[in-house]
Scaffold this motif. Sequence first.
Motif, PDB file in Angstrom:
ATOM      1  N   THR A 142       0.861  -1.161  -0.089  1.00  0.00           N
ATOM      2  CA  THR A 142      -0.036  -0.151  -0.071  1.00  0.00           C
ATOM      3  C   THR A 142       0.836   1.132   0.082  1.00  0.00           C
ATOM      4  OG1 THR A 142      -1.694  -1.187   1.236  1.00  0.00           O
ATOM      5  CG2 THR A 142      -2.049   1.324   1.407  1.00  0.00           C
ATOM      6  N   LEU A 143       1.798   1.419   0.982  1.00  0.00           N
ATOM      7  CA  LEU A 143       2.729   2.561   0.970  1.00  0.00           C
ATOM      8  C   LEU A 143       3.612   2.742  -0.238  1.00  0.00           C
ATOM      9  CD1 LEU A 143       3.839   2.137   4.726  1.00  0.00           C
ATOM     10  CD2 LEU A 143       2.227   3.756   3.890  1.00  0.00           C
ATOM     11  N   VAL A 144       4.097   1.815  -0.742  1.00  0.00           N
ATOM     12  CA  VAL A 144       4.843   1.828  -2.447  1.00  0.00           C
ATOM     13  C   VAL A 144       3.827   2.395  -3.513  1.00  0.00           C
ATOM     14  CG1 VAL A 144       6.139   0.584  -3.938  1.00  0.00           C
ATOM     15  CG2 VAL A 144       6.538   0.186  -1.396  1.00  0.00           C
ATOM     16  N   MET A 145       2.657   1.998  -3.357  1.00  0.00           N
ATOM     17  CA  MET A 145       1.642   2.158  -4.556  1.00  0.00           C
ATOM     18  C   MET A 145       1.063   3.383  -4.256  1.00  0.00           C
ATOM     19  SD  MET A 145       1.592  -0.030  -7.131  1.00  0.00           S
ATOM     20  CE  MET A 145       0.437   1.244  -7.791  1.00  0.00           C
ATOM     21  N   LEU A 146       0.715   3.923  -3.102  1.00  0.00           N
ATOM     22  CA  LEU A 146       0.105   5.328  -2.914  1.00  0.00           C
ATOM     23  C   LEU A 146       0.721   6.333  -3.949  1.00  0.00           C
ATOM     24  CD1 LEU A 146      -0.854   5.387   0.800  1.00  0.00           C
ATOM     25  CD2 LEU A 146      -2.614   5.389  -1.143  1.00  0.00           C
ATOM     26  N   PRO A 147       1.988   6.774  -3.793  1.00  0.00           N
ATOM     27  CA  PRO A 147       2.404   7.859  -4.623  1.00  0.00           C
ATOM     28  C   PRO A 147       2.034   7.783  -6.061  1.00  0.00           C
ATOM     29  CG  PRO A 147       4.375   7.186  -3.044  1.00  0.00           C
ATOM     30  CD  PRO A 147       3.084   6.230  -3.034  1.00  0.00           C
ATOM     31  N   ALA A 244      19.301  -7.065   3.860  1.00  0.00           N
ATOM     32  CA  ALA A 244      19.521  -5.774   4.282  1.00  0.00           C
ATOM     33  C   ALA A 244      19.283  -4.872   2.912  1.00  0.00           C
ATOM     34  CB  ALA A 244      21.152  -5.807   4.665  1.00  0.00           C
ATOM     35  N   LYS A 245      19.405  -5.624   1.873  1.00  0.00           N
ATOM     36  CA  LYS A 245      19.410  -5.027   0.334  1.00  0.00           C
ATOM     37  C   LYS A 245      17.891  -4.363   0.446  1.00  0.00           C
ATOM     38  CE  LYS A 245      20.433  -5.055  -4.300  1.00  0.00           C
ATOM     39  NZ  LYS A 245      21.054  -5.823  -5.477  1.00  0.00           N
ATOM     40  N   PHE A 246      16.914  -5.444   0.336  1.00  0.00           N
ATOM     41  CA  PHE A 246      15.575  -4.893   0.430  1.00  0.00           C
ATOM     42  C   PHE A 246      15.061  -3.720   1.445  1.00  0.00           C
ATOM     43  CE2 PHE A 246      11.084  -5.135   1.942  1.00  0.00           C
ATOM     44  CZ  PHE A 246      10.363  -5.415   0.534  1.00  0.00           C
ATOM     45  N   ALA A 247      15.625  -4.165   2.621  1.00  0.00           N
ATOM     46  CA  ALA A 247      15.237  -3.261   3.710  1.00  0.00           C
ATOM     47  C   ALA A 247      15.839  -1.600   3.383  1.00  0.00           C
ATOM     48  CB  ALA A 247      15.815  -3.633   5.310  1.00  0.00           C
ATOM     49  N   GLU A 248      16.973  -1.676   2.959  1.00  0.00           N
ATOM     50  CA  GLU A 248      17.696  -0.361   2.561  1.00  0.00           C
ATOM     51  C   GLU A 248      16.891   0.333   1.374  1.00  0.00           C
ATOM     52  OE1 GLU A 248      21.727   1.635   1.257  1.00  0.00           O
ATOM     53  OE2 GLU A 248      21.829  -0.579   1.407  1.00  0.00           O
ATOM     54  N   ARG A 249      16.294  -0.256   0.406  1.00  0.00           N
ATOM     55  CA  ARG A 249      15.668   0.278  -0.645  1.00  0.00           C
ATOM     56  C   ARG A 249      14.463   0.805  -0.213  1.00  0.00           C
ATOM     57  NH1 ARG A 249      14.424  -3.742  -5.314  1.00  0.00           N
ATOM     58  NH2 ARG A 249      13.833  -1.730  -6.151  1.00  0.00           N
ATOM     59  N   LEU A 250      13.654  -0.290   0.556  1.00  0.00           N
ATOM     60  CA  LEU A 250      12.334   0.210   1.080  1.00  0.00           C
ATOM     61  C   LEU A 250      12.376   1.503   2.087  1.00  0.00           C
ATOM     62  CD1 LEU A 250       9.180  -0.201   1.224  1.00  0.00           C
ATOM     63  CD2 LEU A 250       9.516  -1.939   2.964  1.00  0.00           C
ATOM     64  N   ARG A 251      13.294   1.324   3.059  1.00  0.00           N
ATOM     65  CA  ARG A 251      13.375   2.428   3.990  1.00  0.00           C
ATOM     66  C   ARG A 251      13.916   3.613   2.970  1.00  0.00           C
ATOM     67  NH1 ARG A 251      14.593   2.974   9.600  1.00  0.00           N
ATOM     68  NH2 ARG A 251      14.507   5.143   9.785  1.00  0.00           N
ATOM     69  N   HIS A 252      14.692   3.802   2.066  1.00  0.00           N
ATOM     70  CA  HIS A 252      14.871   5.076   1.443  1.00  0.00           C
ATOM     71  C   HIS A 252      13.559   5.191   0.727  1.00  0.00           C
ATOM     72  CE1 HIS A 252      17.028   7.740  -1.214  1.00  0.00           C
ATOM     73  NE2 HIS A 252      16.320   7.135  -2.217  1.00  0.00           N
ATOM     74  N   PHE A 253      12.829   4.454   0.081  1.00  0.00           N
ATOM     75  CA  PHE A 253      11.699   4.883  -0.491  1.00  0.00           C
ATOM     76  C   PHE A 253      10.607   5.487   0.485  1.00  0.00           C
ATOM     77  CE2 PHE A 253       7.077   4.217  -1.828  1.00  0.00           C
ATOM     78  CZ  PHE A 253       7.030   4.762  -3.114  1.00  0.00           C
TER      79      PHE A 253
END
Length: 279
Positions: A142-147, A244-253
């Motif tokens: 949801t949070l990724v799609m909203l923008p 860690a890679k996924f977490a970093e990408r998501l946290r940045h987003f």
Amino acid sequence: MHPTTLLDAGIIQWFNDRWKTEMGAIDGHDLRFIDSLLVEAPPRTLVEIGCASGLSTALLAMMVDQTGPASITSFDLGKKFYVDPTKPVGYLLSEIPALSNVKTEVVTGRACLAVPERFSPQSVDFCFVDASHRHPWPVIDTLVMLPFLKTGTYMVHHDPQMATNPRKHETGPKVVELLLPADVAVFPRERLADRPEPALKTRKIRDNIFALRRPADIRGLASRLAPGFLLGWDLPWHNQPIGAKFAERLRHFLDAHYPEDVGRFFGIGMERYNAACKP
């Protein structure tokens, strides 16, 4: 003038010929709800998170073909249908009649974080989320799609009733449903009371689907959803921590689009989850 339904006799027959309970896909009740949203404002750019057999993808395509032109992009982490690994993800798309006004694409090996690579902000006008139902993945989707959704358009979530399943309970969609403010939440009981009920195959349960209408203030909505990260996450069958890679990408987003607490709450929840995954 828009049609009052996109569920013509051909689509109803096609659905009934293929639907089975064990597919884990939308049923007839869910399809009627989606139809009520599509006829209200026929979309042009649709995104699906979670393709599986491609049943919902195919139905969206056949329905929107009547109001097109449109495009549907469906993302799925898997390459094979999880119920029957002899079949590829999205295999049912090959069984629909030729489309005149809709282009479909199935993107495998990718999930919601592929959306920012392919779409610009507020360019999507319909989204269907039916991927991992383990909490907090529907919150993340949801949070990724909203923008990327246009203001006032719909994001649909499937399977909130899985939270009550005694054999395989997954709470993610129910967490999203419970955290949504009333002014953006849309439920079948509000949409279907006065609509015709065609002879579609269904499960015994109802209200297994809901939608949110994308508000202008997505930062405020994100702040309402973010405390969900602090609730206990559903442990996966494979007991694998978040990488860690996924977490970093998501946290940045999250930090780029939302108030600081959204990413911070994700980090707190992830640390607890990863600790629980350790042998």
